[in-house]
Design a protein around this motif. Structure first.
Motif, PDB file in Angstrom:
ATOM      1  N   GLN A 228       0.825  -1.198   0.000  1.00 28.51           N
ATOM      2  CA  GLN A 228       0.000   0.000   0.000  1.00 28.51           C
ATOM      3  C   GLN A 228       0.867   1.260   0.000  1.00 28.51           C
ATOM      4  O   GLN A 228       0.566   2.234  -0.697  1.00 28.51           O
ATOM      5  CB  GLN A 228      -0.927   0.001   1.216  1.00 28.51           C
ATOM      6  N   LEU A 229       1.934   1.234   0.791  1.00 26.24           N
ATOM      7  CA  LEU A 229       2.850   2.367   0.846  1.00 26.24           C
ATOM      8  C   LEU A 229       3.510   2.579  -0.511  1.00 26.24           C
ATOM      9  O   LEU A 229       3.635   3.714  -0.993  1.00 26.24           O
ATOM     10  CB  LEU A 229       3.914   2.125   1.921  1.00 26.24           C
ATOM     11  N   TYR A 230       3.917   1.502  -1.137  1.00 25.59           N
ATOM     12  CA  TYR A 230       4.537   1.561  -2.459  1.00 25.59           C
ATOM     13  C   TYR A 230       3.573   2.216  -3.450  1.00 25.59           C
ATOM     14  O   TYR A 230       3.956   3.093  -4.229  1.00 25.59           O
ATOM     15  CB  TYR A 230       4.904   0.151  -2.917  1.00 25.59           C
ATOM     16  N   GLN A 231       2.309   1.804  -3.400  1.00 31.77           N
ATOM     17  CA  GLN A 231       1.297   2.342  -4.306  1.00 31.77           C
ATOM     18  C   GLN A 231       1.076   3.831  -4.054  1.00 31.77           C
ATOM     19  O   GLN A 231       0.952   4.626  -4.995  1.00 31.77           O
ATOM     20  CB  GLN A 231      -0.019   1.572  -4.134  1.00 31.77           C
ATOM     21  N   GLN A 232       1.033   4.224  -2.773  1.00 31.73           N
ATOM     22  CA  GLN A 232       0.868   5.647  -2.424  1.00 31.73           C
ATOM     23  C   GLN A 232       1.995   6.486  -2.997  1.00 31.73           C
ATOM     24  O   GLN A 232       1.769   7.564  -3.552  1.00 31.73           O
ATOM     25  CB  GLN A 232       0.843   5.812  -0.904  1.00 31.73           C
ATOM     26  N   LEU A 233       3.219   5.985  -2.840  1.00 37.84           N
ATOM     27  CA  LEU A 233       4.381   6.742  -3.294  1.00 37.84           C
ATOM     28  C   LEU A 233       4.478   6.787  -4.807  1.00 37.84           C
ATOM     29  O   LEU A 233       5.213   7.604  -5.363  1.00 37.84           O
ATOM     30  CB  LEU A 233       5.660   6.139  -2.701  1.00 37.84           C
ATOM     31  N   GLN A 234       3.752   5.931  -5.485  1.00 38.75           N
ATOM     32  CA  GLN A 234       3.667   5.985  -6.942  1.00 38.75           C
ATOM     33  C   GLN A 234       2.667   7.058  -7.391  1.00 38.75           C
ATOM     34  O   GLN A 234       2.847   7.689  -8.419  1.00 38.75           O
ATOM     35  CB  GLN A 234       3.212   4.625  -7.479  1.00 38.75           C
ATOM     36  N   GLU A 235       1.636   7.289  -6.585  1.00 37.76           N
ATOM     37  CA  GLU A 235       0.537   8.176  -6.985  1.00 37.76           C
ATOM     38  C   GLU A 235       0.686   9.614  -6.489  1.00 37.76           C
ATOM     39  O   GLU A 235       0.367  10.566  -7.211  1.00 37.76           O
ATOM     40  CB  GLU A 235      -0.788   7.604  -6.475  1.00 37.76           C
ATOM     41  N   LEU A 236       1.140   9.788  -5.235  1.00 36.07           N
ATOM     42  CA  LEU A 236       1.159  11.131  -4.632  1.00 36.07           C
ATOM     43  C   LEU A 236       2.040  12.137  -5.377  1.00 36.07           C
ATOM     44  O   LEU A 236       1.639  13.303  -5.520  1.00 36.07           O
ATOM     45  CB  LEU A 236       1.586  11.029  -3.161  1.00 36.07           C
ATOM     46  N   PRO A 237       3.242  11.774  -5.849  1.00 38.66           N
ATOM     47  CA  PRO A 237       4.055  12.768  -6.572  1.00 38.66           C
ATOM     48  C   PRO A 237       3.391  13.281  -7.844  1.00 38.66           C
ATOM     49  O   PRO A 237       3.717  14.373  -8.315  1.00 38.66           O
ATOM     50  CB  PRO A 237       5.340  11.994  -6.897  1.00 38.66           C
ATOM     51  N   LYS A 238       2.453  12.513  -8.407  1.00 45.28           N
ATOM     52  CA  LYS A 238       1.733  12.947  -9.606  1.00 45.28           C
ATOM     53  C   LYS A 238       0.559  13.849  -9.238  1.00 45.28           C
ATOM     54  O   LYS A 238       0.101  14.655 -10.049  1.00 45.28           O
ATOM     55  CB  LYS A 238       1.218  11.728 -10.372  1.00 45.28           C
ATOM     56  N   LYS A 239       0.085  13.725  -8.013  1.00 52.40           N
ATOM     57  CA  LYS A 239      -1.091  14.466  -7.561  1.00 52.40           C
ATOM     58  C   LYS A 239      -0.734  15.858  -7.056  1.00 52.40           C
ATOM     59  O   LYS A 239      -1.525  16.799  -7.179  1.00 52.40           O
ATOM     60  CB  LYS A 239      -1.773  13.672  -6.449  1.00 52.40           C
ATOM     61  N   TYR A 240       0.456  15.992  -6.468  1.00 49.11           N
ATOM     62  CA  TYR A 240       0.870  17.265  -5.870  1.00 49.11           C
ATOM     63  C   TYR A 240       2.100  17.826  -6.579  1.00 49.11           C
ATOM     64  O   TYR A 240       2.932  17.072  -7.098  1.00 49.11           O
ATOM     65  CB  TYR A 240       1.188  17.078  -4.386  1.00 49.11           C
TER      66      TYR A 240
ATOM     67  N   LEU B 262      -4.839  18.745   7.566  1.00 48.76           N
ATOM     68  CA  LEU B 262      -5.709  17.798   6.878  1.00 48.76           C
ATOM     69  C   LEU B 262      -6.329  18.459   5.645  1.00 48.76           C
ATOM     70  O   LEU B 262      -6.913  19.525   5.721  1.00 48.76           O
ATOM     71  CB  LEU B 262      -6.815  17.318   7.817  1.00 48.76           C
ATOM     72  N   GLY B 263      -6.177  17.804   4.498  1.00 44.46           N
ATOM     73  CA  GLY B 263      -6.710  18.357   3.255  1.00 44.46           C
ATOM     74  C   GLY B 263      -5.740  19.252   2.528  1.00 44.46           C
ATOM     75  O   GLY B 263      -5.950  19.588   1.359  1.00 44.46           O
ATOM     76  N   GLN B 264      -4.657  19.672   3.196  1.00 49.79           N
ATOM     77  CA  GLN B 264      -3.652  20.541   2.565  1.00 49.79           C
ATOM     78  C   GLN B 264      -2.322  19.830   2.351  1.00 49.79           C
ATOM     79  O   GLN B 264      -1.639  20.061   1.359  1.00 49.79           O
ATOM     80  CB  GLN B 264      -3.392  21.780   3.433  1.00 49.79           C
ATOM     81  N   VAL B 265      -1.962  18.991   3.311  1.00 49.58           N
ATOM     82  CA  VAL B 265      -0.674  18.286   3.258  1.00 49.58           C
ATOM     83  C   VAL B 265      -0.897  16.816   3.605  1.00 49.58           C
ATOM     84  O   VAL B 265      -1.563  16.508   4.593  1.00 49.58           O
ATOM     85  CB  VAL B 265       0.346  18.898   4.263  1.00 49.58           C
ATOM     86  N   GLU B 266      -0.337  15.929   2.780  1.00 53.64           N
ATOM     87  CA  GLU B 266      -0.372  14.497   3.088  1.00 53.64           C
ATOM     88  C   GLU B 266       0.990  14.110   3.656  1.00 53.64           C
ATOM     89  O   GLU B 266       2.030  14.376   3.047  1.00 53.64           O
ATOM     90  CB  GLU B 266      -0.702  13.676   1.847  1.00 53.64           C
ATOM     91  N   VAL B 267       0.978  13.525   4.841  1.00 50.77           N
ATOM     92  CA  VAL B 267       2.207  13.167   5.555  1.00 50.77           C
ATOM     93  C   VAL B 267       2.355  11.648   5.555  1.00 50.77           C
ATOM     94  O   VAL B 267       1.485  10.927   6.030  1.00 50.77           O
ATOM     95  CB  VAL B 267       2.165  13.697   7.006  1.00 50.77           C
ATOM     96  N   ILE B 268       3.477  11.172   5.033  1.00 51.94           N
ATOM     97  CA  ILE B 268       3.715   9.735   4.908  1.00 51.94           C
ATOM     98  C   ILE B 268       5.031   9.378   5.586  1.00 51.94           C
ATOM     99  O   ILE B 268       6.097   9.887   5.207  1.00 51.94           O
ATOM    100  CB  ILE B 268       3.787   9.293   3.434  1.00 51.94           C
ATOM    101  N   SER B 269       4.973   8.517   6.604  1.00 45.51           N
ATOM    102  CA  SER B 269       6.203   7.997   7.226  1.00 45.51           C
ATOM    103  C   SER B 269       6.687   6.825   6.383  1.00 45.51           C
ATOM    104  O   SER B 269       5.907   5.920   6.058  1.00 45.51           O
ATOM    105  CB  SER B 269       5.917   7.531   8.659  1.00 45.51           C
ATOM    106  N   ILE B 270       7.962   6.834   6.044  1.00 45.56           N
ATOM    107  CA  ILE B 270       8.468   5.812   5.116  1.00 45.56           C
ATOM    108  C   ILE B 270       9.808   5.245   5.585  1.00 45.56           C
ATOM    109  O   ILE B 270      10.502   5.823   6.420  1.00 45.56           O
ATOM    110  CB  ILE B 270       8.621   6.387   3.699  1.00 45.56           C
ATOM    111  N   LYS B 271      10.156   4.101   5.028  1.00 49.99           N
ATOM    112  CA  LYS B 271      11.503   3.544   5.143  1.00 49.99           C
ATOM    113  C   LYS B 271      12.211   3.832   3.828  1.00 49.99           C
ATOM    114  O   LYS B 271      11.605   3.728   2.748  1.00 49.99           O
ATOM    115  CB  LYS B 271      11.434   2.040   5.400  1.00 49.99           C
ATOM    116  N   ASP B 272      13.478   4.160   3.895  1.00 47.08           N
ATOM    117  CA  ASP B 272      14.175   4.620   2.699  1.00 47.08           C
ATOM    118  C   ASP B 272      14.174   3.606   1.552  1.00 47.08           C
ATOM    119  O   ASP B 272      14.040   3.968   0.387  1.00 47.08           O
ATOM    120  CB  ASP B 272      15.612   5.029   3.034  1.00 47.08           C
ATOM    121  N   LYS B 273      14.266   2.325   1.832  1.00 41.09           N
ATOM    122  CA  LYS B 273      14.334   1.327   0.764  1.00 41.09           C
ATOM    123  C   LYS B 273      13.038   1.271  -0.029  1.00 41.09           C
ATOM    124  O   LYS B 273      13.041   1.219  -1.259  1.00 41.09           O
ATOM    125  CB  LYS B 273      14.666  -0.041   1.346  1.00 41.09           C
ATOM    126  N   VAL B 274      11.902   1.264   0.683  1.00 41.26           N
ATOM    127  CA  VAL B 274      10.604   1.228   0.008  1.00 41.26           C
ATOM    128  C   VAL B 274      10.413   2.491  -0.825  1.00 41.26           C
ATOM    129  O   VAL B 274       9.970   2.436  -1.986  1.00 41.26           O
ATOM    130  CB  VAL B 274       9.451   1.096   1.029  1.00 41.26           C
TER     131      VAL B 274
END
Length: 288
Positions: free
Chosen positions: A14-26, A50-62
């Motif tokens: 799910q995290l991988y999918q989010q990181l594929q989509e969010l850079p295209k959205k913002y 909320l609604g202005q910034v999406e905050v995602i905690s990640i591990k560098d490899k993913v």
């Protein structure tokens, strides 16, 4: 061992999918390093933005694996900065504005041993509700006067074991947490950000608002002064321009000896002064 696997844990997928989509959205992607940031600081920020910034905690490899497949200008430079535990922020607001807002939204945190106190650490007189035992030694070491009453430890009077700017000892930090006393002001600042393919480093994202406010005030004052000097009339300077013109007209009238109701006193005084000066040069003159 896991290099050739094709099935991943659901959370990572799910995290991988989010990181594929969010850079295209913002249009803005920013990085925050977690070395000096506590996870408890992120929760109020998520609610605040909320609604202005999406905050995602990640591990560098993913994150590296997900982002390296995207062909967004400047993104690869940010990917190179991903090391260790990080937080990514996605938004459409300017990264400079985001950094200012993050700096303003500081929260009070429990101190850890060695942390610098952001305020005077005041321990108020009260019933702590803590049963007597080894804790009495911690109160004593911190210089906090106590007594035992009704089976609990009471603090006898307000005390300040640590002043603002001083380090908080480890044992005192533990004691303050048990007393629910927060003494460290913590904020979050961006480490790097990209917008429209341009990468901004940490030092470039820091804006001294007071300095810019003073510069704008100075520029405004200089512009007003120049417009008055040039007699360029605007709604903001018309009174000063007219006052300057009136003063100039009076000065010319007085110099020329032109009598009006406004200039007659100065004209006569000036004429009298000149007459006195001429008369003083005459032989045998005696001032009146």
């Amino acid at each position: 061992m896991h290099e050739n696997r094709t099935v991943y844990p659901q959370k990572k997928a799910q995290l991988y999918q989010q990181l594929q989509e969010l850079p295209k959205k913002y249009k803005v992607m920013a990085l925050v390093r977690m070395e000096k940031v506590r996870s408890s600081q992120l929760l109020p920020l998520r609610k605040k933005f909320l609604g202005q910034v999406e905050v995602i905690s990640i591990k560098d490899k993913v994150a590296k694996k997900a982002l390296s497949t995207l062909s967004i200008p400047g993104l690869q430079k940010l990917v190179e900065s991903l090391t260790g535990q990080c937080v990514l922020m996605f938004t459409n607001m300017s990264p400079f504005k985001l950094n200012v807002l993050l700096g303003k939204n500081k929260v009070m945190m429990y101190a850890r041993g060695g942390d610098i106190a952001s305020i005077d650490v005041i321990v108020p007189a009260k019933n702590t509700g803590i049963a007597p035992g080894p804790m009495l030694t911690e109160f004593k070491e911190a210089g906090i006067p106590t007594k035992i009453d009704q089976g609990t430890i009471w603090i006898l009077k307000d005390s300040t074991p640590v002043k603002k700017g001083q380090p908080v000892p480890e044992k005192l930090a533990t004691l303050l947490q048990k007393l629910d006393i927060k003494t460290v002001e913590a904020g979050i600042l961006l480490d790097t950000a990209i917008e429209d393919g341009i990468q901004y480093k940490k030092e470039e994202l820091i804006i001294d608002l007071e300095q810019y406010r003073n510069l704008f005030a100075q520029a405004h004052q200089e512009a007003v002064s120049l417009s008055i000097e040039a007699a360029y009339i605007t709604a903001d300077n018309i009174k000063q321009v007219l006052a300057k013109a009136a003063q100039g007209s009076r000065s010319v009238a007085i110099e020329a000896g032109y009598m009006t109701d406004e200039t007659k006193e100065q004209v006569l005084q000036r004429a009298n002064a000149r007459a006195q000066a001429v008369a003083s040069k005459a032989k045998g003159y005696t001032p009146a």
